[in-house]
Write an enzyme that holds these catalytic residues in place. Structure first.
Site, short mmCIF file in Angstrom:
data_model
loop_
_atom_site.label_atom_id
_atom_site.label_comp_id
_atom_site.label_asym_id
_atom_site.label_seq_id
_atom_site.Cartn_x
_atom_site.Cartn_y
_atom_site.Cartn_z
N GLY A 282 6.42 3.84 2.49
CA GLY A 282 6.54 5.22 2.99
C GLY A 282 7.43 5.24 4.21
O GLY A 282 7.22 6.00 5.15
N GLY B 290 8.71 10.79 7.70
CA GLY B 290 7.48 11.00 8.45
C GLY B 290 7.03 9.86 9.36
O GLY B 290 7.83 9.26 10.10
N ILE B 291 5.75 9.56 9.29
CA ILE B 291 5.13 8.58 10.19
C ILE B 291 5.72 7.18 9.97
O ILE B 291 6.00 6.45 10.93
CB ILE B 291 3.60 8.55 9.93
CG1 ILE B 291 2.99 9.95 10.17
CG2 ILE B 291 2.92 7.51 10.80
CD1 ILE B 291 1.63 10.16 9.50
N GLY B 292 5.92 6.81 8.71
CA GLY B 292 6.46 5.49 8.39
C GLY B 292 7.86 5.31 8.95
O GLY B 292 8.18 4.26 9.52
N SER C 91 -7.11 8.49 6.72
CA SER C 91 -7.17 9.89 7.15
C SER C 91 -8.60 10.38 7.29
O SER C 91 -9.50 9.93 6.58
CB SER C 91 -6.45 10.78 6.14
OG SER C 91 -6.62 12.14 6.48
N TYR D 232 -7.34 13.24 -2.97
CA TYR D 232 -6.65 12.67 -1.80
C TYR D 232 -7.68 12.05 -0.84
O TYR D 232 -7.53 10.91 -0.39
CB TYR D 232 -5.85 13.76 -1.08
CG TYR D 232 -5.24 13.29 0.22
CD1 TYR D 232 -4.15 12.42 0.21
CD2 TYR D 232 -5.76 13.69 1.45
CE1 TYR D 232 -3.60 11.96 1.40
CE2 TYR D 232 -5.21 13.24 2.65
CZ TYR D 232 -4.13 12.38 2.61
OH TYR D 232 -3.60 11.91 3.78
N1 LIG Z 1 0.79 14.32 7.78
C1 LIG Z 1 -0.49 14.28 8.09
O1 LIG Z 1 -1.06 15.22 8.70
C2 LIG Z 1 -1.32 13.08 7.71
C3 LIG Z 1 -2.65 13.02 8.15
C4 LIG Z 1 -3.42 11.90 7.82
C5 LIG Z 1 -2.87 10.89 7.09
N2 LIG Z 1 -1.58 10.97 6.65
C6 LIG Z 1 -1.03 9.86 5.85
O2 LIG Z 1 0.14 9.38 6.45
C7 LIG Z 1 0.91 8.69 5.48
C8 LIG Z 1 2.37 9.08 5.64
O3 LIG Z 1 2.50 10.47 5.41
P1 LIG Z 1 3.48 11.40 6.26
O4 LIG Z 1 2.63 12.38 6.97
O5 LIG Z 1 4.45 10.59 7.02
O6 LIG Z 1 4.16 12.20 5.05
P2 LIG Z 1 5.67 12.21 4.48
O7 LIG Z 1 6.62 12.65 5.52
O8 LIG Z 1 5.55 13.00 3.21
O9 LIG Z 1 5.95 10.69 4.14
C9 LIG Z 1 5.32 10.07 3.05
C10 LIG Z 1 6.00 8.76 2.73
O10 LIG Z 1 5.32 8.21 1.58
C11 LIG Z 1 6.27 8.05 0.54
N3 LIG Z 1 5.70 8.36 -0.76
C12 LIG Z 1 5.01 9.47 -1.13
N4 LIG Z 1 4.74 9.41 -2.44
C13 LIG Z 1 5.28 8.25 -2.90
C14 LIG Z 1 5.36 7.64 -4.17
N5 LIG Z 1 4.87 8.23 -5.28
N6 LIG Z 1 5.97 6.44 -4.28
C15 LIG Z 1 6.51 5.84 -3.19
N7 LIG Z 1 6.48 6.38 -1.96
C16 LIG Z 1 5.88 7.58 -1.82
C17 LIG Z 1 7.39 9.03 0.83
O11 LIG Z 1 8.55 8.60 0.17
P3 LIG Z 1 9.81 9.57 -0.18
O12 LIG Z 1 10.10 10.33 1.10
O13 LIG Z 1 10.89 8.60 -0.51
O14 LIG Z 1 9.38 10.45 -1.28
C18 LIG Z 1 7.45 8.97 2.35
O15 LIG Z 1 8.21 7.87 2.76
C19 LIG Z 1 0.31 9.05 4.12
O16 LIG Z 1 -0.45 7.94 3.68
C20 LIG Z 1 -0.61 10.21 4.44
O17 LIG Z 1 -1.71 10.25 3.57
C21 LIG Z 1 -0.78 12.05 6.96
#
Ligand SMILES: NC(=O)c1ccc[n+]([C@@H]2O[C@H](COP(=O)([O-])OP(=O)(O)OC[C@H]3O[C@@H](n4cnc5c(N)ncnc54)[C@H](OP(=O)(O)O)[C@@H]3O)[C@@H](O)[C@H]2O)c1
Length: 259
Positions: free
Chosen positions: A9, A13-15, A119, A143
C-alpha cells in the site's frame, strides 16, 4: 547499515507518507501497490529502490511479488487495504499480507519486524476465524472483520515468530484524509476533519524504527501509545484458529508448528 523496508500500500496515503519518511531516514524502500500510475509516481517521489505491482485480491500476484524480493528484509509494513465487501476484504486486507509474511520469512534479518496497519473498525467487524473467506457482504462489517484479522495476525505472529527475531506490532492510524473509503458518502463527509497521511504515518515510522526494547511484541498502538482493542481481536484462541484457517486459505505450510 542501510535497512531494507518493504511497504505494501505504498502507492498512496499512509503507506506512501511512511515510505517517504523512511527513505528520508536512509532506508532502502521497496514499494508495493496496485495502480500503475500511482505506483510509478510514488516510486519517483520516494526514491524507492523498487516498485512492484500486484493486486492483492489475487493471491498468485502476491506470490509473484514475493518472488521478486530476493534481498534480506528488515521491516515488512503490511499496510495495503481498502473498504471491500465479502471475501475481497479478508483477501486484500489480511490474507495477502499473511501470505507475503510467510513468503518473506526466510529473508527476514535476525532483528526484523512486521508493522501492520489495523483500525478501530475492528470493534464492529464480523469475522469467522475458522472460515475467514465466508465474510459479510456489508463492506463495513467485512472491513472491520479484516481489521480484527490484522490484530489477531499480529498477536499470533508475536507468539510464533518472536523467537525467530521477528518483532510483530500493529497500529491504528486515526481517521485519515487519504483515498480510503472514497465511495462511502458518510466517511467522505468527515474527511476535512481527518488527519493528514503524513501525521497518521508518524506511529508507523516510529514502530518501524524505535529500539526493539521500547515495543511490546504483539502490541497495538495509536499515537505512539498502547491502544485498546476488543476481546474479539485479542483472543489467543481466535488468533490460533485464524492462523490455521489462513494457512489453509493461502495454501502455505506452517513455518512454526505447534509443539
Ligand atoms: N484512512 C483511514 O481513515 C484509515 C483508518 C484506519 C485504518 N486505515 C488503514 O490504513 C491502510 C492504508 O489506507 P490509506 O488510508 O492510506 O488509504 P489509501 O490512500 O486508499 O491507500 C491504500 C493503499 O493500499 C493499496 N491497496 C488497496 N487495495 C489494494 C489491492 N487490492 N491490492 C493492492 N494494493 C491495494 C492502495 O494501492 P493503489 O493506490 O495502487 O490502488 C494504496 O497504496 C489500510 O489498511 C486501511 O485499512 C485507514
Amino acid at each position: 547499515m542501510t535497512r531494507t523496508v518493504v511497504v505494501t500500500g505504498g502507492s498512496a496515503g499512509i503507506g506512501l507518507a511512511a515510505a517517504r519518511a523512511l527513505a528520508g531516514r536512509g532506508d532502502r524502500v521497496i514499494l508495493l501497490g496496485r495502480h500503475e500510475q500511482r505506483l510509478r509516481e510514488a516510486r519517483d517521489s520516494v526514491g524507492a529502490a523498487a516498485a512492484i505491482r500486484a493486486d492483492f485480491a489475487d493471491l498468485d500476484a502476491v506470490r509473484r511479488a514475493a518472488d521478486r524480493i530476493q534481498e534480506p528484509v528488515d521491516v515488512l509494513v503490511n499496510n495495503a487495504g481498502g473498504l471491500y465487501g465479502g471475501s475481497t476484504a479478508i483477501r486484500v486486507n489480511h490474507l495477502a499480507g499473511f501470505l507475503l509474511a510467510h513468503r518473506l520469512l526466510d529473508r527476514f534479518t535476525a532483528r526484523s519486524r512486521i508493522v501492520t496497519t489495523a483500525s478501530l473498525a475492528e470493534a464492529w467487524g464480523v469475522l469467522d476465524v475458522d472460515q475467514p473467506l465466508r465474510a459479510s457482504r456489508s463492506r463495513w462489517l467485512a472491513y472491520g472483520g479484516s481489521k480484527q484479522a490484522n490484530l489477531l495476525f499480529t498477536r499470533e505472529a508475536a507468539r510464533r515468530w518472536t523467537g525467530r527475531g521477528v518483532l510483530a506490532v500493529a497500529f491504528f492510524p486515526g481517521l485519515v484524509r487519504s483515498r480510503f473509503a472514497g465511495t462511502s458518502p458518510l466517511f467522505m463527509l468527515g474527511k476535512p476533519l481527518f488527519l493528514a497521511p503524513r501525521t497518521a504515518a508518524d506511529t508507523l515510522v516510529w514502530l518501524a524504527t524505535a529500539p526493539p526494547g521500547e515495543l511490546t511484541p504483539g502490541g497495538y498502538y495509536f499515537m505512539r501509545q498502547p491502544f485498546f482493542a476488543t476481546p474479539r481481536s485479542t483472543s489467543a484462541d481466535r488468533a490460533r484458529r485464524l492462523w490455521a484457517a489462513s494457512l489453509a486459505a493461502v495454501g502455505e505450510r506452517d513455518l512454526a508448528p505447534e509443539r
